[in-house]
Design an enzyme around this catalytic site. Structure first.
Site, PDB file in Angstrom:
ATOM      1  CD  GLU A 125      27.077  67.715  52.087  1.00  0.00           C
ATOM      2  OE1 GLU A 125      27.630  66.730  52.555  1.00  0.00           O
ATOM      3  OE2 GLU A 125      25.858  67.930  52.175  1.00  0.00           O
ATOM      4  CB  CYS A 138      19.935  73.031  48.319  1.00  0.00           C
ATOM      5  SG  CYS A 138      19.921  72.826  50.088  1.00  0.00           S
ATOM      6  CB  CYS A 145      25.035  73.236  61.715  1.00  0.00           C
ATOM      7  SG  CYS A 145      23.677  74.218  62.389  1.00  0.00           S
ATOM      8  CB  CYS A 149      18.708  69.383  64.498  1.00  0.00           C
ATOM      9  SG  CYS A 149      18.386  71.144  64.610  1.00  0.00           S
ATOM     10  CB  CYS A 152      20.316  67.659  61.134  1.00  0.00           C
ATOM     11  SG  CYS A 152      21.337  68.534  59.936  1.00  0.00           S
ATOM     12  CB  CYS A 385      21.452  68.291  54.898  1.00  0.00           C
ATOM     13  SG  CYS A 385      22.326  69.659  55.526  1.00  0.00           S
TER      14      CYS A 385
END
Ligand code: SAH
Ligand code: SF4
Length: 400
Positions: A125, A138, A145, A149, A152, A385
């Protein structure tokens, strides 16, 4: 990329898990060499490797660079100062491309979001946030990832691959295409090279992925973005956000030299271990020491501490006071960015109330540290995100 960054441990798991590298080199499956993402010297080498003599290669590299980064050219036919007879040869051996656009959305507040696709079919994205005095892009550094986290959405995605420099620089190029920011034919390119004349004035490496787990590619890409002969964005207008990959922070300061943002999000070991599992490896104290040593940080260039506001988790007055104490203890030139949690389906947290966020902000602010609350942007288009990618996967599943 070094072996160290290729083999990154997934926080909380025992064994290091290999992160597949970006597409190997700049050679595309069709045999052509992708020029976006190569340095000027690499373009020259590529031209020589395909058969041009050294003198010609040097001249052509300079011309190509100009066309790619000052004019936004995506084909060789438009390059009027390159001999007509040579253009088909360039087309046969080289490419100037962008990530493929799967979806593009514009929010009622002007925020734009793109779901992009790599050549090998991985989705990631990019978001553009226009403000009165600036426009911030951004940019993603990875597909997914590894860091998990808990608040997230990107961290919940299984598939991870590093984006290569062409895919990182390609995001900036694509944004300039979409915003109509290349000079038109006949227009002087320099007129729009300065940030003042552009909509896209700032870049934050805050999209999907952990940029310091893809160090070499992010560094090489940002060097191209900062090159004064091309996109020419000042390092002061670029911010790299890390969840705290302590061993890479010094190199980031020295070799990239952009502004640093650190996703702190909690001030006690217990809570940070839970919400940012990388904390189990590099604890708060170690992280703040690395911040204090970050090259180039000073009162004029402060380190931003990002703090996502999670109801009853990290948002008490006591947390705010501890945050102030830590910043003072390490004498950090800091500002704090309070981010209202953007919920996603199945998220284990809720956002703190506006009153709580205000109270937290006031405590930090009264200690002399700037603590703005980031206004959520683009909520109507899932701009948090990782959300667009998951929404697209859900849609595909439902259709299947
Ligand atoms: N991996 C890097 C950069 C990408 S995340 C890092 O963690 O710093 C960019 C920022 O978005 C981080 O501060 C992250 O905490 C924040 N973020 C992620 N998910 C969020 C959510 N659901 N709501 C609000 N902020 C979020
Ligand atoms: Fe990765 Fe950053 Fe999301 Fe953590 S917050 S999972 S480091 S993208």
């Amino acid at each position: 990329m070094s072996a160290e960054t290729a083999l990154m441990p997934i926080a909380g798991r025992q064994e290091p898990v290999p992160v597949p590298r970006g597409s190997d080199g700049a050679r595309r499956p069709d045999g052509r060499v992708e020029l976006v993402g190569l340095s000027k010297a690499q373009i020259r080498d590529a031209l020589e490797a395909e058969g041009l003599d050294a003198r010609q290669a040097k001249l052509r590299a300079k011309q190509l660079w100009h066309w790619i980064y000052n004019r936004g050219a995506t084909n060789f036919e438009s390059m009027t100062d390159i001999a007509k007879a040579q253009r088909p040869w360039l087309t046969g051996h080289f490419a100037i491309s962008r990530p493929e656009v799967e979806q593009a959305q514009v929010s009622s507040d002007g925020t734009r979001k793109w779901l992009l696709k790599t050549r090998d079919g991985n989705e990631f994205e990019m978001v553009f946030i226009p403000d009165a005095d600036r426009g911030t892009l951004c940019v993603s550094s990875q597909v997914g990832c590894t860091l998990n986290c808990r608040f997230c959405h990107t961290g919940t995605m299984m598939l991870v691959r590093n984006l290569d420099p062409s895919e990182i620089v390609g995001q900036v190029m694509l944004a300039r295409d979409a915003l109509g920011e290349w000079p038109k034919a006949g227009e002087e390119p320099d007129a729009k090279c300065q940030p003042e004349g552009r909509m896209l004035t700032n870049i934050v490496m805050m999209g999907m992925g952990e940029p310091l787990y893809n160090f070499d590619n992010v560094r090489d890409a940002l060097k191209i973005v900062m090159d004064g002969d091309g996109l020419g964005l000042s390092r002061r207008r670029i911010t790299l956000s890390t969840s705290g990959v302590v061993p890479m922070m010094e190199r980031a300061g020295e070799e990239i030299g952009v502004n640093l943002a650190v996703s702190l999000h909690a001030v006690t070991k217990e809570i940070r271990d839970e919400i940012v599992p990388l904390n189990r490896k590099y604890g708060i104290e170690q992280l703040l020491e690395a911040c204090a040593a970050y090259p180039g940080a000073n009162n004029a260039r402060r380190i931003t501490f990002e703090y996502v506001m999670l109801k009853d988790k990290n948002d008490s007055d006591e947390d705010a006071r501890e945050l102030v104490r830590l910043i003072r203890k390490y004498k950090l030139p800091a500002k704090v960015n309070l981010i209202p949690f953007n919920p996603w389906p199945g998220a284990p947290y809720e956002c703190s109330s506006p009153e709580r966020i205000r109270a937290f902000s006031n405590i930090v602010f009264e200690a002399g540290i700037s603590a703005p609350v980031r206004t959520p942007r683009g909520r109507d288009i899932d701009a948090a995100c990782g959300q667009l990618k998951t929404a697209s996967e859900r849609k595909r599943k439902n259709l299947a």
